[in-house]
Design an enzyme around this catalytic site. Sequence first.
Site: not given
Length: 344
Positions: A45, A122
């Site tokens: 990701s 993230k």
Amino acid sequence: MGLFRQSRKPRSSFRQWLEAIFIAVVLLLLVRNFAFQWYIVHGTSMEKTLLPGDFLVVNKLTYGARFPITPIAVPFTDLYLNQQLPYWRMPGTSQLTYNDILVLNDPYQNYLPLDRRIAYVKRLAGMPGDTVLINKKALIINGVMLPTPSTACFNYKITLKSNADAAMLFSKWQITEGGKVKDGWVVSTTADVAHTLQLQPEITSVTLLKDQSNTYHGDVFPFHQNYTWNTDQFGPIIVPKAGSTIKLTPSTLPMHQSTIEHEGHQVTIEGETILVDGIEQTTYTFSLDHFFVLGDNRHNSVDSRYWGFVPENHIVGKASFILFSIDKSNGTSIRWKRTFHNIK
């Protein structure tokens, strides 16, 4: 009469080793809980910023270390006694800022204690009180478009000439994610690489894929058909800030229910009446700051577009650097990829 002090019996070498090991373990646990912790990256990701196999070091001092919520546990295992302490964070050395890369606990594993949930990494995109909008892939904060990180990846459709060697071509340009479709390939890569691919003689076309506006995706927050949002067209949405108050109505509840539950409350609706912990409420005041996060692999990341907001107490620390990275893609062999790589 002379006085003599009896000499102490020397400790055995085995006992000295046990004491040394005990002290080392205690020091290691203190460092791990209150200063630095290490994780191995498994997903894609954050590609190309972080790659699978990266040994990531997280700095807990930057934002302040959380005190252990489940302190009775077997070190370095998943075994713990479910006796939880209240959340408390030590003062940090600096504040969170845009584009910081965070390690955080899964907001939706609410069946586990907070510090026992899966950790994700993230990029911080929205701060408490911000209005976040994603329009045609561009991130807009409070009406200002933020630059897209150079490492950000998107999905592209590529068509090749009949004699092209796709495996060799993708290996050359370090494209590791994607697959073949009926009339070409769909791959994830950066804008710079996509531009370079357009110039290659083996390639017929390179097309950026995108979701159309007003297209409802049921797995995108807030999971309600009144919000026709998707990964490329999302918002506007206001990030909750501690102390701010919202009105609660059946039409606005889908936006806020999970956030209120993250703060430890139970929400139910009976007709037009909203109950928080069994008491009728028409407003709610947030007790925690919340944040909006994105993965750099924008089309292949589960982040705030799917979870919603991340409460402040879910943040573990700041991803600071890659100590080393290993590659197990070639069977069981291990190849060192990079060492002491700072993260930006």
